[in-house]
Design a protein around this motif. Structure first.
Motif, short mmCIF file in Angstrom:
data_model
loop_
_atom_site.label_atom_id
_atom_site.label_comp_id
_atom_site.label_asym_id
_atom_site.label_seq_id
_atom_site.Cartn_x
_atom_site.Cartn_y
_atom_site.Cartn_z
N GLU A 117 -17.07 -3.96 0.12
CA GLU A 117 -17.17 -2.93 1.16
C GLU A 117 -18.48 -2.13 1.14
O GLU A 117 -18.56 -1.06 1.72
CB GLU A 117 -15.95 -1.99 1.10
CG GLU A 117 -14.64 -2.78 1.13
CD GLU A 117 -13.40 -1.97 1.42
OE1 GLU A 117 -13.51 -0.95 2.09
OE2 GLU A 117 -12.32 -2.40 0.98
N ASP B 237 -9.12 -5.78 -3.18
CA ASP B 237 -10.42 -5.43 -3.78
C ASP B 237 -10.30 -4.16 -4.60
O ASP B 237 -11.30 -3.59 -5.00
CB ASP B 237 -11.53 -5.33 -2.73
CG ASP B 237 -11.29 -4.29 -1.67
OD1 ASP B 237 -10.14 -3.83 -1.52
OD2 ASP B 237 -12.24 -3.93 -0.96
N HIS C 236 -4.66 9.07 0.53
CA HIS C 236 -6.02 8.52 0.63
C HIS C 236 -6.90 9.51 1.36
O HIS C 236 -8.02 9.73 0.86
CB HIS C 236 -5.91 7.18 1.37
CG HIS C 236 -7.20 6.40 1.48
ND1 HIS C 236 -8.18 6.75 2.35
CD2 HIS C 236 -7.65 5.30 0.84
CE1 HIS C 236 -9.19 5.88 2.26
NE2 HIS C 236 -8.89 4.99 1.33
N ASN D 57 -6.73 -2.21 -4.51
CA ASN D 57 -5.43 -1.57 -4.33
C ASN D 57 -4.26 -2.28 -5.00
O ASN D 57 -3.49 -1.66 -5.74
CB ASN D 57 -5.17 -1.35 -2.84
CG ASN D 57 -6.41 -0.89 -2.10
OD1 ASN D 57 -7.20 -1.71 -1.70
ND2 ASN D 57 -6.60 0.41 -1.97
N TYR E 259 -12.09 8.74 4.55
CA TYR E 259 -12.75 7.89 3.56
C TYR E 259 -13.49 8.68 2.50
O TYR E 259 -13.89 8.14 1.49
CB TYR E 259 -13.73 6.94 4.25
CG TYR E 259 -13.06 5.82 4.98
CD1 TYR E 259 -12.65 4.67 4.29
CD2 TYR E 259 -12.81 5.89 6.35
CE1 TYR E 259 -12.03 3.63 4.95
CE2 TYR E 259 -12.20 4.84 7.01
CZ TYR E 259 -11.80 3.72 6.31
OH TYR E 259 -11.19 2.68 6.95
N GLN F 195 -1.03 6.63 0.22
CA GLN F 195 -1.31 5.30 -0.34
C GLN F 195 -0.89 5.35 -1.80
O GLN F 195 -1.38 6.18 -2.56
CB GLN F 195 -2.79 4.98 -0.20
CG GLN F 195 -3.03 3.49 -0.07
CD GLN F 195 -4.44 3.17 0.36
OE1 GLN F 195 -4.78 3.27 1.53
NE2 GLN F 195 -5.26 2.81 -0.59
N TRP G 229 -3.70 0.42 7.59
CA TRP G 229 -4.03 -0.86 6.96
C TRP G 229 -2.80 -1.78 6.88
O TRP G 229 -2.64 -2.55 5.93
CB TRP G 229 -4.63 -0.66 5.56
CG TRP G 229 -5.97 0.00 5.60
CD1 TRP G 229 -7.14 -0.56 6.01
CD2 TRP G 229 -6.28 1.34 5.22
NE1 TRP G 229 -8.15 0.36 5.91
CE2 TRP G 229 -7.66 1.53 5.42
CE3 TRP G 229 -5.53 2.41 4.72
CZ2 TRP G 229 -8.30 2.73 5.16
CZ3 TRP G 229 -6.17 3.61 4.46
CH2 TRP G 229 -7.54 3.75 4.68
N HIS H 273 -4.08 -5.12 -0.16
CA HIS H 273 -5.54 -5.20 -0.30
C HIS H 273 -5.86 -5.60 -1.74
O HIS H 273 -5.27 -5.05 -2.67
CB HIS H 273 -6.19 -3.85 0.00
CG HIS H 273 -6.62 -3.68 1.42
ND1 HIS H 273 -5.73 -3.74 2.47
CD2 HIS H 273 -7.85 -3.47 1.96
CE1 HIS H 273 -6.41 -3.56 3.60
NE2 HIS H 273 -7.69 -3.39 3.32
N HIS I 15 -15.93 2.83 -3.64
CA HIS I 15 -15.76 1.66 -4.52
C HIS I 15 -16.77 1.72 -5.66
O HIS I 15 -17.94 2.03 -5.44
CB HIS I 15 -15.96 0.36 -3.73
CG HIS I 15 -14.76 0.01 -2.89
ND1 HIS I 15 -13.76 -0.80 -3.35
CD2 HIS I 15 -14.41 0.38 -1.65
CE1 HIS I 15 -12.83 -0.93 -2.41
NE2 HIS I 15 -13.21 -0.22 -1.36
N LEU J 25 0.81 -1.23 0.00
CA LEU J 25 0.00 0.00 0.00
C LEU J 25 0.85 1.28 0.00
O LEU J 25 0.38 2.33 -0.42
CB LEU J 25 -0.94 0.03 1.20
CG LEU J 25 -2.17 -0.88 1.15
CD1 LEU J 25 -2.88 -0.89 2.50
CD2 LEU J 25 -3.15 -0.45 0.06
C1 FUC Z 1 -9.80 -0.69 0.96
C2 FUC Z 1 -10.41 0.65 0.67
C3 FUC Z 1 -9.90 1.72 1.57
C4 FUC Z 1 -8.39 1.67 1.63
C5 FUC Z 1 -7.94 0.29 2.03
C6 FUC Z 1 -6.44 0.14 2.06
O1 FUC Z 1 -10.37 -1.23 2.10
O2 FUC Z 1 -11.78 0.63 0.74
O3 FUC Z 1 -10.34 2.95 1.03
O4 FUC Z 1 -7.85 1.97 0.38
O5 FUC Z 1 -8.42 -0.63 1.11
#
Ligand code: FUC
Length: 829
Positions: free
Chosen positions: A546, A422, A718, A424, A704, A722, A415, A420, A629, A403
């Motif tokens: 999410e 979904d 972010h 990133n 967020y 990030q 985080w 991540h 998202h 990240l």
């Molecule tokens: C996902 C995103 C967040 C953030 C996180 C690291 O959960 O919904 O915004 O980027 O990754």
């Protein structure tokens, strides 16, 4: 010839047989902080600053008239894919905070929740029959998901160089030259000009620093190194070496960092905390770091001594002169970075501003809605920076960029600075294909390959399924538990793998690396498909990442069957795997199975009553209408199903969905939207989002909504920092200038020139971008109109080229670039 003809016939037959599945799809033709204390700022800003601002290319240099005050906001990143460092450039006490990408706390997860698997069949059936609350209760009864010892990416250490020359500097300049991957700090004190240079060498695996003065014997400094790892110990050796090493208690990860100091002239002595250098003419310092992490699950520890490896790197590099080290670095880096150039030529007074001032000016003019809000030079600089950061944080033989890429100064980063999946991790690697950095992609492939081990266990433990299941977030220890969502990422990760093949055309890669992983991901999804109420096949359990939907009982739920993104991922994966199997001439029975499932698949793209793309199998409303998202737009980007010409209805629905989801987002939320609008051909709308990503940001807390922007050092936020925003931005800019998503491997991909060129870029030139099919494309334009496009290929290719609604077919011979004018007429033979 005969063989090719029969292959062509066979392909036509299959296309005819399965035509109705593919008709609607474009890709189907594919059958294709810790806050640092404030430092004293230098007093005057004259001389050098003026000189440099005139003789460097502002779209290739980040430069400042002050040292960094905060790690996240101003320090400048350098890296060699394994070791990353942030340069502060402080006059009196220089600070290099450094990382090694595999230094992670935590350890492999051993525990799962056995209560899910026995009820999974029932859950799937309930979801597929639309009994959402009942399925939800059944899942809740099974309790939570274990997340033990997940860990976090760790800061390794800090190197300090304290100079005995006072701190009242003039003519201060700190910069990062992107075309050389070289950071420097320049200033004058007491009539002496000092210069520090820093680069991170991939060939020699060391960070190299050189301190010089324009008069002999003027360098007096003390060098020390610290670590924030509890077990790390500093060793100061008379051999002008500093070593920090230790072993993490929880995971037995060994780590070692060596620094070697090579002064020219003067005297040296050791102190309790470091090495003292007096009256030297110049000093070269080498730094390296290594752990014994290995991407092999479940142990994840390699059978080697990282201290020995680090020592070898330093000894080898010490035998070379500074110039030899620099040349090796430049040769390696130049080949990667300078093969792509973006010039957005427009007279702009802000060219002469330091980077932070240019960023502030950009932000202000946008806030005040000034007509001349843009700054093409800064916009090009951010594009170039994304490519620089990719080369610095992702090289062969190491973990992928996380990240924060390879940079982190916190023991508890946001985080965990993890992977991540979904959006990133995938977004991090969108840049490689179009902006011609295939060499930096291998860490991604290696990591996905590694995740198959733990992913197989999760597929069995939770679903009694074949294949491998990767959850929404992962780490170097192979964490693959479902955690708080049933979002499965195996298929999305495979989308990046296959796109890498499409851009590079590397069939060995396809055969030996991507295809086996894609095939295994197919096995998972084949097992997760169940018949929905109308008998069409849907993935269950399934989630739009999410975000919750409002069900008919007026309550909100997250899990259902057949969320649009899962259906789109499965569609994409199956179509790509069929195409790959055909290219590799293998697995006919798998081709049949996948073709059959595609025919029965519940439509991945549906338009709801409100004229928007449906996010779920039913036309449920999102709990948060403006959520960051935009997973149901996967089909538009990074997927290849929606295109304004080929699928106008879907295009309209995608536009409506994007509009409703709103403009105020995080860094990656913004860059995803830019890429989507670029695909829709909405140049001005895409460019509107630049004001969100090129927006001066000082916030380091987690936000967020209404977030996004960039810090003084142009790392995107972010917030906090990030790196997906940086990488996503460069990928999205490439998408505005060149697209190649329509078509298939056999017949070629349509090259769309300048598909979303905004008015803000009237004149410009881009060189070295890649189109799918392994083609390299240079484009030049003036007054918003194409002047010349040059297309080249390493293989003989027939392909289509489109510009402003006109499409032609061209044949390109190996090594013979073909140039076209604005009418798409050939300029040479
Ligand atoms: C996902 C995103 C967040 C953030 C996180 C690291 O959960 O919904 O915004 O980027 O990754």
């Amino acid at each position: 010839m005969k063989k090719i003809f029969s292959l062509f016939l066979a392909i036509c037959l299959i296309i005819l047989q399965t035509g109705f599945i593919y008709d609607n799809y474009v890709s189907a033709e594919n059958v294709q902080l810790r806050n640092e204390p404030d430092h004293k700022e230098p007093k005057k800003e004259i001389g050098l600053q003026k000189l440099f601002s005139n003789n460097t290319d502002s779209s290739l240099t980040l430069w400042y008239t002050q040292p960094a005050r905060q790690w996240m906001l101003q320090a400048l990143p350098i890296g060699n894919g394994n070791v990353g460092a942030m340069v502060f450039g402080t006059v009196k006490k220089e600070h290099l905070q450094f990382n090694e990408k595999s230094l992670w706390s935590g350890r492999p997860q051993a525990v799962t929740n056995p209560l899910y698997q026995p009820r999974m069949d029932k859950v799937k059936k309930l979801l597929a029959s639309g009994s959402i609350p009942e399925a939800d209760s059944l899942l809740k009864e099974a309790g939570g998901f274990p997340r033990e010892h997940f860990g976090a990416f760790q800061p390794f250490g800090d190197l300090y160089m304290e100079f005995d020359h006072g701190d009242e500097a003039t003519d201060y300049r700190r910069d990062l030259n992107l075309s050389k991957a070289l950071a420097s700090v320049n200033y004058r004190i007491n009539g002496v000009s000092y210069r520090r240079e820093y680069f991170a060498s991939f060939p020699d695996q060391v960070v190299v620093m050189r301190i010089t003065a324009d008069q002999p014997g003027k360098i007096n400094m003390h060098v020390t190194m610290t670590t924030r790892q509890a077990q790390g110990k500093l060793i100061v050796s008379n051999g002008l070496k500093l070593i920090v090493k230790g072993t993490m208690t929880e995971n037995k990860l060994q780590y070692s960092s060596h620094v070697k100091i090579n002064p020219d002239g003067g005297t040296t002595s050791t102190t309790a905390t470091g090495i003292e250098i007096k009256k030297a003419n110049s000093v070269v310092l080498l730094l390296t770091a290594k752990t014994n992490y290995a991407m092999n699950w479940p142990g994840c520890l390699g059978d080697f001594d990282p201290d020995q490896v680090a020592s070898n790197y330093i000894e080898k590099a010490s035998k070379k002169t500074y110039e030899q080290l620099l040349n090796a670095h430049l040769k390696d880096y130049d080949n990667l970075f300078n093969r792509v150039q973006l010039k957005l030529d427009r007279h702009d007074d802000r060219r002469s501003l330091p980077t932070d001032q240019a960023l502030i000016a950009y932000t202000k003019s946008n806030e005040q809605k000034m007509q001349d809000g843009g700054d093409p030079t800064l916009e090009a600089l951010l594009f170039n920076y994304g490519r620089y950061l990719m080369i610095a944080s992702s090289r062969k033989g190491s973990l992928p960029a996380n990240l924060q890429g390879i940079w982190n100064n916190s023991k508890t980063p946001a985080w965990d600075s993890d992977y991540h999946t979904d959006i990133n991790l995938e977004m991090n690697y969108w840049i490689n294909g179009p902006t011609n950095l295939p060499e930096c992609f291998s860490p991604f492939t290696d990591y996905v390959d590694f995740l198959r081990g733990p992913g197989r266990k999760t597929a069995k433990d939770y679903f009694n399924a074949n294949g491998f299941f990767v959850n929404i977030y992962t780490n170097p220890w192979g964490y693959a538990e479902p955690r708080w969502s049933w979002t499965g990422a195996s298929g999305w990760l495979c989308q990046n793998l296959y796109d890498h093949f499409l851009f590079s055309g590397d069939q060995d890669y396809l055969r030996n690396k991507a295809y086996p992983i894609m095939k295994e991901a197919c096995s998972l999804y084949l097992d997760l498909l169940v018949p929905y109420k109308d008998k069409s096949l849907v993935i269950a359990p399934s989630v739009s990442p999410e975000i919750n939907f409002r069900f008919s009982d007026n309550k909100t739920y997250r899990t259902s069957a057949g969320a649009a993104i899962d259906q789109q991922i499965v569609y994409d994966l199956f179509v790509n795997t069929i195409e790959a199997a055909r290219i590799l001439k293998t697995d006919p029975s798998l081709i049949n199975t996948l073709t059959d499932r595609l025919k029965r698949l519940s439509a991945p793209v549906k338009i709801g009553n409100n004229g928007m793309l449906q996010e779920w199998v039913e036309d449920w409303q999102a709990e948060d209408l403006q959520h960051r998202h935009i997973s149901h737009l996967y089909a538009l980007y990074p997927g290849r199903m929606i295109d304004p010409i080929k699928t106008p209805e879907w295009t309209k629905a995608a536009m409506n969905s994007l509009t409703l989801r709103g403009d105020n987002q995080t860094g990656w939320g913004t860059t995803w939207r830019i890429a989507c609008y670029a695909r829709l051909g909405e140049a001005e709308k895409a460019h509107t989002f630049f004001k969100s990503i090129i927006r001066h940001c000082i916030d380091t807390s987690i936000v967020y909504r209404n977030g996004g922007g960039a810090y003084d050092n142009l790392l995107t936020c972010h917030s906090p920092f990030q790196i997906d925003g940086n990488f996503g931005y460069s990928a999205a800019v490439a998408e505005m200038l060149l697209q190649s998503h329509v078509g298939n491997w056999q017949q070629g991909y349509e090259i769309h020139l300048l598909p979303a060129l905004p008015k803000a870029w009237p004149n410009g030139m881009v060189k070295g971008l890649m189109a799918r099919g392994g083609l390299t494309v240079d484009v030049e334009w003036k007054a918003g109109k194409l002047v010349k496009a040059m297309i080249s290929s390493e293989l003989e290719k027939t392909t289509k080229v489109t510009y402003k609604g006109k499409t032609i077919e061209i044949k390109i011979s190996k090594g013979k670039p073909l140039s076209l004018d604005a009418e798409l007429k050939k300029l040479n033979s």
